[in-house]
Design an enzyme around this catalytic site. Structure first.
Site, short mmCIF file in Angstrom:
data_model
loop_
_atom_site.label_atom_id
_atom_site.label_comp_id
_atom_site.label_asym_id
_atom_site.label_seq_id
_atom_site.Cartn_x
_atom_site.Cartn_y
_atom_site.Cartn_z
N CYS A 2 9.92 -26.95 -36.12
CA CYS A 2 10.26 -26.40 -37.44
C CYS A 2 9.02 -25.69 -37.96
O CYS A 2 7.93 -25.86 -37.45
CB CYS A 2 10.64 -27.53 -38.38
SG CYS A 2 11.97 -28.54 -37.72
N ARG A 31 10.18 -20.28 -35.47
CA ARG A 31 10.06 -21.67 -34.97
C ARG A 31 11.36 -22.43 -35.13
O ARG A 31 11.52 -23.53 -34.63
CB ARG A 31 8.95 -22.40 -35.72
CG ARG A 31 7.57 -21.85 -35.49
CD ARG A 31 6.56 -22.55 -36.36
NE ARG A 31 6.41 -23.94 -35.99
CZ ARG A 31 5.53 -24.35 -35.09
NH1 ARG A 31 4.74 -23.48 -34.49
NH2 ARG A 31 5.42 -25.62 -34.77
N TRP A 79 14.74 -26.42 -37.16
CA TRP A 79 15.48 -26.40 -35.91
C TRP A 79 16.04 -27.81 -35.77
O TRP A 79 15.28 -28.77 -35.62
CB TRP A 79 14.57 -26.06 -34.73
CG TRP A 79 15.32 -25.79 -33.47
CD1 TRP A 79 15.95 -24.64 -33.09
CD2 TRP A 79 15.57 -26.71 -32.40
NE1 TRP A 79 16.55 -24.77 -31.87
CE2 TRP A 79 16.34 -26.04 -31.41
CE3 TRP A 79 15.21 -28.03 -32.17
CZ2 TRP A 79 16.75 -26.64 -30.24
CZ3 TRP A 79 15.62 -28.64 -30.99
CH2 TRP A 79 16.39 -27.95 -30.05
N ASN A 105 8.36 -32.05 -39.43
CA ASN A 105 8.55 -31.45 -38.12
C ASN A 105 8.35 -32.56 -37.11
O ASN A 105 7.35 -33.28 -37.16
CB ASN A 105 7.52 -30.33 -37.90
CG ASN A 105 7.70 -29.66 -36.54
OD1 ASN A 105 8.71 -29.85 -35.89
ND2 ASN A 105 6.71 -28.90 -36.13
N GLY A 106 9.33 -32.78 -36.21
CA GLY A 106 9.18 -33.83 -35.19
C GLY A 106 10.36 -34.79 -35.23
O GLY A 106 11.40 -34.49 -35.80
N GLU A 488 12.26 -15.57 -13.64
CA GLU A 488 11.92 -15.17 -15.02
C GLU A 488 12.89 -14.10 -15.50
O GLU A 488 13.35 -14.13 -16.65
CB GLU A 488 10.48 -14.70 -15.09
CG GLU A 488 10.07 -14.04 -16.39
CD GLU A 488 10.23 -14.94 -17.63
OE1 GLU A 488 10.47 -16.15 -17.46
OE2 GLU A 488 10.13 -14.40 -18.74
N LYS A 492 15.23 -14.50 -18.88
CA LYS A 492 15.24 -13.52 -19.99
C LYS A 492 16.66 -13.12 -20.33
O LYS A 492 17.05 -13.04 -21.50
CB LYS A 492 14.41 -12.30 -19.58
CG LYS A 492 12.92 -12.55 -19.66
CD LYS A 492 12.49 -12.55 -21.10
CE LYS A 492 11.34 -13.41 -21.48
NZ LYS A 492 11.30 -14.79 -21.06
N GLU A 495 18.58 -16.10 -22.01
CA GLU A 495 18.19 -16.49 -23.38
C GLU A 495 18.36 -15.36 -24.39
O GLU A 495 18.44 -15.61 -25.59
CB GLU A 495 16.78 -17.04 -23.40
CG GLU A 495 15.69 -16.06 -23.03
CD GLU A 495 14.30 -16.70 -23.13
OE1 GLU A 495 14.13 -17.65 -23.90
OE2 GLU A 495 13.40 -16.22 -22.43
N HIS A 511 22.15 -18.97 2.66
CA HIS A 511 22.43 -20.42 2.68
C HIS A 511 23.41 -20.81 1.59
O HIS A 511 23.46 -21.96 1.17
CB HIS A 511 21.11 -21.20 2.53
CG HIS A 511 20.15 -20.94 3.65
ND1 HIS A 511 20.33 -21.43 4.93
CD2 HIS A 511 19.04 -20.17 3.69
CE1 HIS A 511 19.34 -21.00 5.69
NE2 HIS A 511 18.55 -20.24 4.98
N LYS A 614 10.94 -20.98 -30.90
CA LYS A 614 9.77 -20.46 -30.18
C LYS A 614 8.92 -21.58 -29.60
O LYS A 614 8.35 -21.44 -28.54
CB LYS A 614 8.91 -19.61 -31.13
CG LYS A 614 7.69 -18.98 -30.45
CD LYS A 614 8.07 -18.02 -29.36
CE LYS A 614 6.89 -17.38 -28.71
NZ LYS A 614 7.25 -16.57 -27.52
#
Ligand code: AGP
Length: 619
Positions: A2, A31, A79, A105-106, A488, A492, A495, A511, A614
């Site tokens: 947060c 955040r 968040w 936050n947490g 990567e 991208k 997300e 395979h 983030k």
């Protein structure tokens, strides 16, 4: 994950406390943005406004129902962890007696026990959050002695888990008190005013004088003072530092999105990460390597711990460091690391890669590693971050603030920093002569320009992305250092455009995954340089295999690679790099641009993708 902001200022009540907090929240919204809220304290007592959704929802609420002038304020962007993203669960949370308000936050892991204590006193929460429980408990504590600092110390001593708790008291408007454990908090030092923030972006527009807080510390800020104590209430010290980001660095600079800005900042991020790390003669100089050289010579294994994009940077590093240093490099997802009972000891160097320096999974991994006696080197981008503070040495990437949730320039800077680490170790351990290292450094110094060359062709990538905006699945193939780049590229797209995408080793195709290939399925292939003929030939075969089955092939290939050009429907050319180990610094750029543009074409918020934050500061 947060965002928290606090402000306390001059005796004259005004809108400044609220203005400063709202400005800080806007910079921290990346955040987390499930809800936003503020609390102000002044002549009209303690007033709270909060709203689910983005910060603009709170601004609209405030426009309709303005808060009174105040002398202090705290704010929060959330968040959601405990309790859904609703108005009632938004922070700040007020105590049962209305005296204190708290933002957090947490995760407070023992909040059920604390809630049970409150229930026995007939105090029932109105939300589903652990934070509200802390607010009620704090009110009970402050009622004992009317000392918010002492009350916070007593409360913090009883909490388990990770938390940054920030509180105001309507009976004491000229102070804000905060406690932190395993969660970020920094102090901004002003003239006749002081600030708090989850990171320096919260107050960089107001002051660049800052102070780090250590683990298990409580801070009280007033307009004139900053006092730091430990949870036992004993005097402690914060660590002052200067913020080297300016306000402009945190705004978009003319681009549509922070992500586009940051993709274009990659060349600068590389040059800044290299800056100051070579001597005038062009030799490597890493003054910040605070780990004893004898220990570095004695290590027999490196384990990289990281998450997401940072982990893929670690995978790229593996190829280079193993080749240069001839010691095994394992790359572990941080959240798996400590649960698999890894073989870690004093001969293991653990390298933590993290843009935010606050990723809880990575933080817990390095704590585990240090408990096992290994040295930890952090490669982080955020100065003063928790992972940096808890490592034996830090090799900062100097990519500047990365605001977009999807990491771009930081990824490229992380790879650059791992190359510096690999070259440093190779020279120290005698695997490379100083002149060989200098040659590699010279090549690294050319990478900013090479990235610019790729950026010069971004419009072609963007056009393809727009043409593919209805794609429902995309595959990414790579081999050798192209394999992590494929991973990567897939991340991208996932997300940003919420499209199913999968990256995998090109050799794995036969395979199983080749069964996925069908008409018009977009398949990106990161092609090795023709100067590695064996690798190159195999990937060209893979390209042919998928194309023969109807795939829409897009190759990322080295300029002049006529074979790649012959077998791919579309080719995005990248400049030749020497050594080829440095190719990821250029091959990833078209994939970043592609994902950004496709998300934009779908009308999505490129900088704040759904469900993401983030910095993931919970496990
Ligand atoms: C990056 O695009 C992702 N949003 C995410 O995977 C990120 O890389 C990961 O959470 C690690 O973050 P860190 O680098 O701040 O530790």
């Amino acid at each position: 994950m947060c965002g928290i902001v606090g402000y306390v200022g001059p005796a004259q009540p005004s809108t400044r406390p609220l203005d400063v907090v709202l400005e800080g929240l806007a910079r921290l919204e990346y955040r987390g943005y499930d809800s936003a809220g503020v609390a102000v304290v002044g002549p009209a007592g303690l007033q709270i406004a909060k709203k689910a959704g983005r910060l603009e929802n709170l601004r609209s609420l405030l426009a309709e129902n303005p808060l009174p002038d105040a002398v202090s304020a705290i704010g929060h962007t959330r968040w959601a962890t405990h309790g859904g993203p609703t108005d009632i669960n938004a922070h700040p949370h007020r105590s049962f007696d209305g005296r204190v308000a708290v933002v957090h936050n947490g995760i407070i892991e023992n909040y059920p026990q604390l809630a049970a204590e409150l229930a026995e006193r007939g105090i029932a929460p109105v939300s589903q959050t652990d934070t509200e429980i802390a607010a009620h408990q704090l009110a009970l504590e402050v009622a004992k002695d009317n000392d918010l600092l002492a009350a916070m110390c007593r409360l913090a001593s009883r909490l388990e888990g990770s938390f940054t708790l920030v509180a105001v008291d309507r009976e004491s408007p000229f102070e804000i008190v905060a406690a932190r454990r395993n969660s970020p908090l920094v102090v901004g030092l002003g003239e006749g005013e002081n600030f708090l923030g989850s990171d320096v972006a919260a107050f960089v527009g107001q002051t660049r004088h800052a102070m780090e807080l250590g683990q298990d510390q409580v801070v009280r800020i007033t307009p004139e003072r900053v006092d730091v104590v430990n949870f036992a209430g004993e005097a402690a010290q914060g660590k002052p530092f200067e913020v080297d980001w300016d306000v402009n660095a945190a705004v978009k600079g003319g681009y549509d999105t922070f992500m586009d800005k940051e993709i274009h900042e990659a060349p600068h991020a590389v040059s800044e990460t290299l800056r100051g790390r070579t001597t005038p003669e062009g030799n490597l100089k890493l003054d910040e390597m605070r780990i004893d050289e004898a220990i570095l010579r004695s290590i027999d294994k490196i384990i990289v711990v990281a998450c997401g994009t940072a982990a893929y940077a670690g995978h790229v590093a593996k190829y280079a460091i193993e080749h240069w240093c001839r010691i095994p490099v394992e790359v572990e997802l941080a959240h798996e690391f400590r649960y698999r009972d890894p073989v870690v000891n004093e001969k293991t160097l653990v390298v933590a890669i993290s843009q935010s320096g606050e990723t809880m999974d990575t933080l817990m991994a390095i704590r585990h590693a240090r408990e096992q006696g290994s040295k930890v080197l952090a490669i982080v981008n955020t100065h003063g971050s928790t992972i940096a503070r808890e490592s034996d040495a830090v090799l900062y990437t100097h990519a500047g603030p990365e605001v977009a949730v999807a990491s771009t320039k930081a990824f490229i800077a992380q790879i650059t920093a791992t190359y510096l680490l690999g070259l440093y170790l190779a020279e120290l351990r005698g695997n490379k002569y100083v002149d060989e290292v200098a040659t590699y450094l010279e090549e690294l110094g050319k990478m900013p320009h090479r990235i610019e060359q790729v950026l010069d062709h971004e419009d072609e990538v963007r056009a393809l992305a727009r043409s593919m905006k209805d794609a429902t699945s995309v595959l990414f193939l790579g081999r050798h250092v192209g394999y992590p780049v494929a991973m990567e590229g897939a991340l991208k797209l996932k997300e940003l455009a919420y499209i199913h995408a999968e990256g995998f080793a090109a050799g794995e195709l036969k395979h199983g995954p080749i069964a996925l290939i069908e008409e018009n399925l977009p398949v990106f292939v990161i092609v090795p340089t023709p100067r590695r003929p064996l690798l190159h030939a195999k990937v060209i075969s893979n390209l042919q295999e998928v194309r023969a089955r109807g795939a829409r092939t897009i190759a990322i290939a080295e300029e002049g690679d006529t074979e790649a050009g012959g077998y791919a429907d579309t080719v995005f050319w990248v400049p030749r790099t020497t050594p080829t180990l440095m190719m990821p610094l250029v091959t990833v750029v078209p994939l970043q641009i592609f994902a950004s543009e496709l998300a934009k074409a779908k009308g999505y918020d490129v900088d704040k993708p759904r469900n993401l934050a983030k910095s993931v500061t919970v496990e």
